[in-house]
Design a protein around this motif. Sequence first.
Motif, short mmCIF file in Angstrom:
data_model
loop_
_atom_site.label_atom_id
_atom_site.label_comp_id
_atom_site.label_asym_id
_atom_site.label_seq_id
_atom_site.Cartn_x
_atom_site.Cartn_y
_atom_site.Cartn_z
N ARG A 337 25.41 84.29 79.64
CA ARG A 337 25.40 82.83 79.60
C ARG A 337 26.65 82.26 80.27
NH1 ARG A 337 23.82 79.65 74.22
NH2 ARG A 337 25.18 81.22 73.29
N ASN A 338 27.79 82.87 80.01
CA ASN A 338 29.02 82.42 80.65
C ASN A 338 28.97 82.58 82.16
OD1 ASN A 338 30.13 81.71 78.19
ND2 ASN A 338 31.20 83.67 77.91
N GLU A 339 28.36 83.68 82.61
CA GLU A 339 28.24 83.91 84.05
C GLU A 339 27.37 82.82 84.68
OE1 GLU A 339 28.51 85.82 87.84
OE2 GLU A 339 29.71 85.98 86.00
N LEU A 340 26.27 82.48 84.03
CA LEU A 340 25.40 81.43 84.55
C LEU A 340 26.13 80.09 84.63
CD1 LEU A 340 22.10 82.22 82.57
CD2 LEU A 340 22.44 82.51 85.02
N SER A 341 26.88 79.78 83.60
CA SER A 341 27.56 78.48 83.54
C SER A 341 28.78 78.43 84.45
CB SER A 341 27.96 78.18 82.09
OG SER A 341 26.83 78.16 81.25
N ALA A 342 29.66 79.43 84.33
CA ALA A 342 30.95 79.37 85.02
C ALA A 342 30.84 79.65 86.51
CB ALA A 342 31.91 80.36 84.37
N ASN A 343 30.07 80.65 86.89
CA ASN A 343 30.04 81.07 88.29
C ASN A 343 28.86 80.52 89.09
OD1 ASN A 343 32.41 82.52 87.95
ND2 ASN A 343 31.34 84.44 87.47
N HIS A 344 27.88 79.98 88.40
CA HIS A 344 26.72 79.46 89.13
C HIS A 344 26.45 77.99 88.81
CE1 HIS A 344 25.59 83.37 90.74
NE2 HIS A 344 25.91 83.87 89.56
#
Length: 901
Positions: A337-344
């Motif tokens: 979830r953090n990857e989806l929010s922070a990097n995308h």
Amino acid sequence: MTGFAPKTYQQQVLDSIEAYFHACHALPSPAVAFTATTERLWGRGNPYHPLSGFPADMPYFCLRVPTGGGKTWLAARSIALVNTHLLRTEHSVILWLVPSKPIREQTLRALRDRLHPYHAALREAGPVTVLDLEEAKSVPRATLDTSTTVIVATRQAFQVEDEESRKVYQNSGALMHHFDNLSPTQRDALLHEGEGAERTAPCSLANVLRLRRPFIVVDEAHNSRTPLAFDTLARFRPSGVMELTATPDLERTPSNVLHSVCAAELKAEEMIKLPVVLETEPNWQQCLADAIAKREALHALADQERRVGSPYLRPLVLIQAEPRRAGIDTLDVERVRNELSANHGIPANEIVVATGEEKGLEQIDADYTLGIADPACPVKFVLTQRALAEGWDCPFAYILVSMASLTSATAVEQLLGRVLRQPGAVHRQALELNKSYAFVVSRNFSETAATLRERLVAGAGFERREVADFVAAAKTEQAWLDWAGHAGRVAVPPVTIALTEQPDLHDIPKPVRDKVRWDSLLQTLTITVPLTEDETALLQATVTGASAAAALAQAAETSRTTAIDFFQTPAERGERLRVPQLALRVQGKLQLFDDPEVLDYPWDLPTFDAVPTGDDLRALGAGMKVAEFGEIDIHDQNGTLIPSFLPGVQRDLGLVYRPEHWDEVRLATWLCRNLPEPSLTHASKQAFVAAWVTALLRTEGFTLARANLQKFLIRSLLEARIRALRQRAVSKAFQQTLFGDDAAVRVAVTDQYAYAFHAQAYAPTRDYDGQFGRFDFRKHYYGRIGNFDSNEEFECACRLDILAQQGRIQFWVRNLVRREGCAFFLQKANGRFYPDFVCQLPGKGDQPGPILVVEYKGGYGWANAEDDRLIGGLWASLSEGRCRFVMVKDKQWERIEEQLR
């Protein structure tokens, strides 16, 4: 609610059920009927396996329908067939068993919802009442007497070992009226408690069910095949058991599979999205990024189609994260979830989490009228860990992302089932929107593809022989590694290189070592099985020189790419096979001729034919013996007379469902209402039925009371008689329309209506297994070949392939029988003609050549094939040279060659 039209394969399933029920009454036992029905339908009679603990001749069968095929609708629609053709009763009790509480709640809601297709299917059985188990524990007798009552429960709800479930077997004052005025035979059939003078039969729901002889529907039956589950069902004296599953048990306690639907049929009927396009990527962040990019591309296509009138579609990504483990770095839900929010930059409201702790999907269902498919819902990504909520279904799911390398079989099977369903069960204009997508964090593509195929077999119910075509590589370089996807159609030659030093192979893993061979005499290394990039790195470490390492890298790349010789079928190469079909001009417009009922034929039911035949009277006489006494057989061991199963069921149902005392007019009215025949006026049908009933009642021994008691058998006899009379009228109109003097004005063969053989919609009931010999078929349109009916048919196929290898035929296909979505047919007055072979002849330039249809008939079949020859010849003659037809017998292969000139 708009009308629900069953798909072709669904109607075939229902036809198979009806055929089996008719055979159960016509043949000595349901076991014999099962083998005979499967022989007639599929060309091979399947053995019947009785259920342990049940009467050996109880009707018991299984419907095998893959994920996305509509099992619940089929089960609901089957209830009318159970009442009319098996039990021959107006009302019945249906015990509908499901695997879990969430599925139970979902099923109850759908079956009760008057706007849902499931409820509409149930209503085909007449008045219907749907209850849960708690409601059934106090069901009034009047409810059971006046409606078909469907009790939906989990299988676990009837286990005596469960304290709460014991109430099913306990005495209940609310049920006492069900046991008034029972005959001694009925009381003897009840479950009893105590011994001697203390022996009593409790007024329990279990005993109500025993009286009513429930028909049992077992949904997801592969979860129920244990002795305990069978013992539970046997307590209720069921009149029959129907299983529905994607993955029937065929070994331990084999299911009697009456009808098996193939995934290719679902694809042809636009029910599922295939193939599953697979891409593996070792870097999890890149894998996720690739999936996001694919979702955006699909969404753009969906928006383009929506602007020109297509329904709303928002493609969803289902992401399977790893379970969180203390002290171990995992790709868990929070990290993804953090990857989806922070990097995308994915907004939080576009991500929903569905885990044991976070019930995001339930909240979505509460917030939006259409749940996650609601246009107002912003969600594009569903994050889960092990599995989604049971019963959750959204065809908008297009992309599966697995962070766990497909290690959790249950989760992968479930998520695959979600992404396979086609939105709206209608193909989209953009081909990409008719496929599913899988992105997996993995280094080994071939292993991942094999695992994904296994999940399609084990979880989604695909047949092993068809899954090779249903997983496709997204990247060309990964397609080289997919040898299983080209099973039997790929050559992997060894790659040999000379090395200046001997590699030290002792320390590399044995699986890698087994793929190479060192020749110390010639100083050469041979790669016998293609090496992956990771295996190449291990092999390079066995040498010290840079030149040797570079040579190994080059040889390994060659082994997995250019050295591999893939043989592609015409279907895989994208070559088209379209066969013009017969079209009929109706009111000045051409339409596909696939139903003789569209012919303009005046017909009515002549009342002079409204007389019971001798066969009708004999059938009614035999049926009366059943109703009064129950049919009896002689026991093999000691000569004891015992009642056979179905007659016993009908006797028991006759005791609890007592017919009303109808007069002659009311009986005729009931018969008319239960004889669906849209081609007749009500007045015509009513006059015929009334005259037939009057003639019956004038026959010695037939009273109104007896006719009332046998009204279901009378209905069946009338239906058969009306069908025969209609067929006579249709055949006359067919002959006049297609073969009359002005037939060319009314019938045409046009490209406007042409059957297209779909690259992934070939679904043989049985594949050819070498029964008549081996032959290397190189020009068949598909990789699979449907079975042949005889050695002569096999030889005919060999001859066609030889002619194709000589260039006289471009390619050919073994046409299938009774697979409307997967085969070419010509409509006849009394059925359809499915020719054995369809051949594409070579064309000129960009123009395809003519179509040649070949039918082989053995000596006995030739005399009965006159109508096939006529319709085939008509089709060819109306095609203006685009189509050719030949029927061959006695191995007269020269007749085929004459058509190639």
